[in-house]
Design an enzyme around this catalytic site. Sequence first.
Site, PDB file in Angstrom:
ATOM      1  N   HIS A   9       0.803  -1.233   0.000  1.00  0.00           N
ATOM      2  CA  HIS A   9       0.000   0.000   0.000  1.00  0.00           C
ATOM      3  C   HIS A   9       0.830   1.273   0.000  1.00  0.00           C
ATOM      4  CE1 HIS A   9       0.172  -0.374   4.593  1.00  0.00           C
ATOM      5  NE2 HIS A   9       0.413   0.919   4.449  1.00  0.00           N
ATOM      6  N   GLU A  65      -4.025   3.468   1.577  1.00  0.00           N
ATOM      7  CA  GLU A  65      -4.334   3.701   2.985  1.00  0.00           C
ATOM      8  C   GLU A  65      -4.531   5.196   3.197  1.00  0.00           C
ATOM      9  OE1 GLU A  65      -2.334   3.433   7.465  1.00  0.00           O
ATOM     10  OE2 GLU A  65      -1.223   2.648   5.757  1.00  0.00           O
ATOM     11  N   HIS A  68       2.656  11.474  -7.087  1.00  0.00           N
ATOM     12  CA  HIS A  68       1.270  11.137  -7.394  1.00  0.00           C
ATOM     13  C   HIS A  68       1.009   9.655  -7.181  1.00  0.00           C
ATOM     14  CE1 HIS A  68       3.390  10.535 -11.360  1.00  0.00           C
ATOM     15  NE2 HIS A  68       2.705   9.410 -11.319  1.00  0.00           N
ATOM     16  N   GLU A  73      -2.808  10.432 -11.298  1.00  0.00           N
ATOM     17  CA  GLU A  73      -2.581  10.260 -12.735  1.00  0.00           C
ATOM     18  C   GLU A  73      -3.581   9.252 -13.285  1.00  0.00           C
ATOM     19  OE1 GLU A  73       1.024   9.325 -15.925  1.00  0.00           O
ATOM     20  OE2 GLU A  73       1.294   8.730 -13.828  1.00  0.00           O
TER      21      GLU A  73
END
Length: 323
Positions: A12, A72, A100, A146
């Site tokens: 994550h 998260e 990003h 993105e």
Amino acid sequence: MATDPKKYALNHTMLRVKDPQRSIKFYELLGMKRINKIENPDAKFDLYFLAYDSPNSLAAGEHWTARQGVLELTHNYGTEKDDNFKVANGNSEPGKGFGHICVSVDHIQAACQRIEDAGYKFQKKLTDGRMRSIAFALDPDGYWVEIIAFNPVEKTENVKETDPGSYRFNHSMIRVKDNEKSLKFYQDVMGMTLFRTSEQESAGFNLYFLGYPGNNPVPKESANGVNPTAEREGILELTWNYGTEKEANFKYHNGNDQPQGFGHICISVDDLDAACKRFEEKDVNWKKRLTDGRMKDIAFILDPDNYWIEVIQNQKIKRTSNW
């Protein structure tokens, strides 16, 4: 007790958010679902875990620690009521470092139109600038998201439908000062594979895409001519701007010093104790060893730019907690 980096996963990416309900609504529009929540009322924060979980998602129904491509969101109580609270999105000073997250979609024109129709803003629309195959949406905190396609952009121009259930949380981007140091660290120490390099010499930067291939090797090119890694999840993109490695005082912001925003990336491993022993042998710089503090089931390593990397147990491989 052994560990095999081939079994690791880039589990994550953590972002701090002002108002979790507002953020969850945005990411649900992008097709993600909340797959877990960990409440920490004593410490006054909650963690929300989101991922793609429709029947054709890559890890549908899996335990959250056994996946790649989880987002998260960390919410510190009260920020939603604080008019002055604002996260650093990583793309401006002070606080430049994280860049990003990226979602790959089926029909990029229709997907971007749907986001716009829902009232969200863009940092870069598909038609802006010279790169007509990517867009950047802004989430409610101003983080850049993105949008890329796993179908050729020119073939989806007239398609009006999009299926958010088919989307993927493809990658997270961080900027690095010294490409050679970072590539060596992520490959030799963290056990990742370099999937792809994009050299943008005229613009003065390179992009490196790394991850854990597992049992799914990365093709050199895709059948339809688009990015061969667009349909994957759990990729780390390193952006290196030429020359930063020569500047003695140059450093990127890790998101955990003030101003805060991005928190960390996290890898899940086959055997947490054995993996941490391996990292110790590799002489890593620890932010938190397993034995430090009261949380004995997580560790944090610092990468060459002082970004935090959380290390947790993949609970599908070995059950050690009630997460």
